[in-house]
Write an enzyme that holds these catalytic residues in place. Structure first.
Site, PDB file in Angstrom:
ATOM      1  N   HIS A  80       0.856  -1.185   0.000  1.00  0.00           N
ATOM      2  CA  HIS A  80       0.000   0.000   0.000  1.00  0.00           C
ATOM      3  C   HIS A  80       0.895   1.239   0.000  1.00  0.00           C
ATOM      4  CE1 HIS A  80      -3.748   2.233   1.809  1.00  0.00           C
ATOM      5  NE2 HIS A  80      -3.174   2.905   0.830  1.00  0.00           N
ATOM      6  N   TRP A  83       3.994   5.387   5.288  1.00  0.00           N
ATOM      7  CA  TRP A  83       3.333   6.584   5.797  1.00  0.00           C
ATOM      8  C   TRP A  83       4.037   7.136   7.037  1.00  0.00           C
ATOM      9  CZ3 TRP A  83      -2.219   4.111   6.379  1.00  0.00           C
ATOM     10  CH2 TRP A  83      -2.676   3.675   5.129  1.00  0.00           C
ATOM     11  N   TYR A  91      -1.462  12.601  11.324  1.00  0.00           N
ATOM     12  CA  TYR A  91      -0.443  12.705  10.286  1.00  0.00           C
ATOM     13  C   TYR A  91      -0.660  13.939   9.418  1.00  0.00           C
ATOM     14  CZ  TYR A  91      -4.205  10.712   7.409  1.00  0.00           C
ATOM     15  OH  TYR A  91      -5.414  10.488   6.779  1.00  0.00           O
ATOM     16  N   GLU A 138       0.549   7.933  -3.481  1.00  0.00           N
ATOM     17  CA  GLU A 138       1.308   7.589  -2.279  1.00  0.00           C
ATOM     18  C   GLU A 138       2.472   8.537  -2.067  1.00  0.00           C
ATOM     19  OE1 GLU A 138       0.548   5.215   0.149  1.00  0.00           O
ATOM     20  OE2 GLU A 138      -1.325   5.383  -0.974  1.00  0.00           O
ATOM     21  N   LYS A 141       0.940  12.260  -1.286  1.00  0.00           N
ATOM     22  CA  LYS A 141       0.272  12.381   0.013  1.00  0.00           C
ATOM     23  C   LYS A 141       1.213  12.094   1.171  1.00  0.00           C
ATOM     24  CE  LYS A 141      -3.745  10.758   2.648  1.00  0.00           C
ATOM     25  NZ  LYS A 141      -4.973   9.918   2.631  1.00  0.00           N
ATOM     26  N   HIS A 142       2.045  11.064   1.048  1.00  0.00           N
ATOM     27  CA  HIS A 142       2.855  10.612   2.181  1.00  0.00           C
ATOM     28  C   HIS A 142       4.352  10.879   2.016  1.00  0.00           C
ATOM     29  CE1 HIS A 142      -0.706   8.677   3.801  1.00  0.00           C
ATOM     30  NE2 HIS A 142      -0.891   8.045   2.659  1.00  0.00           N
TER      31      HIS A 142
END
Length: 406
Positions: A80, A83, A91, A138, A141-142
């Protein structure tokens, strides 16, 4: 973002990966981080966020088990992401709009990381079928919220090298976290008709690492695992230390379904999950003890042992069990009955004199495994004198096959 950086991003975004592959040489080196504290464990503020992940000091390696539609190999979870969490379950997200890229495939290809990209194409899958979009999400965002991967943390920084570092580290971690094997080692394998206790799933995942992981469910079905780490040093070069979850806990019911991925192949046989850079988790389970010598093959279905595999390779619930000979072969073993050698032919287990190339099986948690999977199938449970063919293709009834030495 400088004009030159915007031009570089627009330029590389518009060029096909095949045309720029292996053209980028990353000259930058990440910060040297001796004697840095462990993230989330500090009692005072740490100023150097190139060597200390902050505020996102808790790193989660998250995995999917997609079944509808299925993604990835049928005997492996999929990636996935990675993070950063603020050590309390909260977060940040989308931390640097100037570094949100729409060309992850091109960036990785340009770095010459074809092996990384090939691995991602197998194990980092989007259930909607758009892997590139998933990877972009991914990172945007992270990845942009990991302080130790900011451009200013590199000497002689080459644009986008931190993007490759993010995906490489995520994959390296994932390779040490074989969730399918962790669960199978405790007899927890995908099944259409069996459920498992959430607490037993959590224990199976804690066993190899010594700390808990968080499991997540959708409609009572296991579909995600979160592994937690503190980091000593930078994400790219530092030491990942397994730690207990913080913040969100499991949302799974007491009894959980762990459904098989129907219609997907097993992992490519050439793929080996190796340890990542730094200190990997210890206690990773090894495959079960290979069958050897002479014995019988008892069958379990619906949580109950019921009959066995007889000499032709079929399932029989009455009468005497056949005796098999298990002989070491390569990384596993072969099986032979009085009828002859055994092989999976056209998806069906067959033992006969006509079999010239026997299948090499393995053992997972004391169960017979074919291509790493312990589930076998048939149309229905046989009764009386009926013998049921045993298949590796999905059917209505799931069974597992054990070994009883004689």
């Amino acid at each position: 973002m400088s004009l030159s950086s915007r031009i570089r991003q627009a330029f590389t975004s518009s060029i096909p990966a095949a045309l720029i592959a292996s053209t980028t040489v990353f000259a930058g080196t990440p910060a040297s981080c001796p004697n840095t504290p462990l993230s989330c464990q500090n009692t005072t503020a740490v100023a150097d966020t190139c060597c200390f992940n902050a505020p996102g000091g808790l790193l989660l390696q998250t995995q999917f088990w997609d079944t509808n539609p299925p993604t990835g190999p049928n005997n492996s979870w999929t990636v996935h992401g990675l993070w950063p969490d603020k050590c309390d379950g909260t977060y940040e997200q989308y931390c640097d709009r100037s570094r949100e890229y729409t060309n992850i495939t091109a960036i990785i290809s340009a770095a010459g990381k074809t092996e990384l990209l090939d691995y991602m194409n197998t194990y980092w899958k989007d259930y909607k079928g758009d892997d590139e979009d998933f990877w972009e999400h991914e990172w945007d965002k992270h990845g942009t919220c990991i302080s130790t991967l900011e451009p200013g943390c590199y000497d002689n920084y080459t644009p986008q090298q931190e993007v490759v570092a993010y995906f490489q580290k995520t994959v390296d971690l994932f390779k040490t976290l074989d969730s399918y094997a962790f669960l199978a080692a405790k007899g927890i394998t995908p099944s259409l008709n069996q459920t498992y206790k959430s607490k037993n799933i959590e224990k199976a995942l804690a066993k190899p690492r010594g700390v808990q992981a968080t499991i997540r469910c959708r409609d009572g079905e296991l579909d995600e695992i979160w592994y937690f780490y503190n980091v000593r040093g930078s994400v790219e070069t530092g030491q990942f230390v397994p730690t207990e979850p913080d913040g969100a806990k499991s949302n799974c019911p007491e009894n959980v379904k762990y459904l098989p991925k129907i219609g997907t192949p097993p992992s490519p046989p050439s793929t080996t999950k190796t340890s990542s850079t730094g200190t990997p988790p210890t206690g990773t389970p090894t495959p079960g003890v290979p069958f050897s010598g002479r014995g019988t093959l008892p069958v379990t279905s619906g949580g109950t042992t019921n009959g066995c595999i007889i000499s032709g390779g079929t399932w029989y619930t009455t009468g005497t069990c056949a005796t098999y000979t298990a002989s070491a072969s390569g990384d596993g073993f072969t099986l032979t009955s009085s009828k002859g050698k055994c092989a999976v032919t056209n998806s069906v287990l067959t033992c006969a004199a006509t079999v010239t190339e026997p299948t090499v099986f393995t053992a997972v948690a004391d169960k017979l495994a074919y291509n790493g999977a312990t589930d076998f199938y048939t149309g229905s449970v046989p009764t009386g004198s009926v013998q049921a063919p045993v298949s590796v293709a999905q059917q209505a009834t799931t069974l597992t096959i054990g070994w009883k030495s004689s």
